[in-house]
Design an enzyme around this catalytic site. Sequence first.
Site, PDB file in Angstrom:
ATOM      1  N   ASP A 123      -1.735 -17.194  -4.671  1.00 18.51           N
ATOM      2  CA  ASP A 123      -2.584 -16.370  -5.526  1.00 18.51           C
ATOM      3  C   ASP A 123      -1.949 -14.981  -5.615  1.00 18.51           C
ATOM      4  OD1 ASP A 123      -4.608 -14.909  -6.805  1.00 18.51           O
ATOM      5  OD2 ASP A 123      -6.213 -15.949  -5.742  1.00 18.51           O
ATOM      6  N   ARG A 125      -3.044 -12.476  -7.670  1.00 12.79           N
ATOM      7  CA  ARG A 125      -3.930 -11.510  -8.312  1.00 12.79           C
ATOM      8  C   ARG A 125      -4.044 -10.199  -7.536  1.00 12.79           C
ATOM      9  NH1 ARG A 125      -8.779 -15.634  -9.555  1.00 12.79           N
ATOM     10  NH2 ARG A 125      -8.018 -16.363  -7.546  1.00 12.79           N
TER      11      ARG A 125
END
Length: 191
Positions: A123, A125
């Site tokens: 991930d 983000r």
Amino acid sequence: MEIKKSNIAKLPSKHGKFFIKAYKQDNQEHLAIMSENFNQLQNPYVRVHSECLTGDALGSLKCDCQNQLDLALNFISKQGGLVIYHRQEGRNIGLLNKINAYALQDKGRNTVEANLELGFAEDERDYSVVKFIFEDLDINSIKLITNNPKKIEYINSIGVSIVERIPAITEVNEFNKNYLNTKKEHFGHML
């Protein structure tokens, strides 16, 4: 980090009437989609929705993204609150790489394995713009619409109080079953 922001404009939609404001961070532009009564709410309902062009715009059945976005917009138009449309496609690996990850998923990888095989973290983000949006809109306390424990952890870490968590549960189908299982088993999503 410099973040630019737009004025607020009206946004009538099939989900209801909203106000909308854009934020530009580097080359990404994010949205705050607010209910008409947003400024009157002490603890607004909030959904931090990660962009998914294939799901949100094209109706992909490989994920639950469009269903979660529709659920949040319909709910917030009635109950009051905010959807932050967090434009970091494919857990922030970008659209081109997301499609490459889809191709690896077609060969049996799950979303995490595909990202790792492409040389990314599971991930990528960055939620710093979310903090900026909360500060800009003077939000200190919310009712969060999420299944993602990392979003809860991040929002708590920036000093915004979560007074309630509302699940964003949508339908499972034959195409998104593995995706949802990976979210549950690997990321701890509360599904």
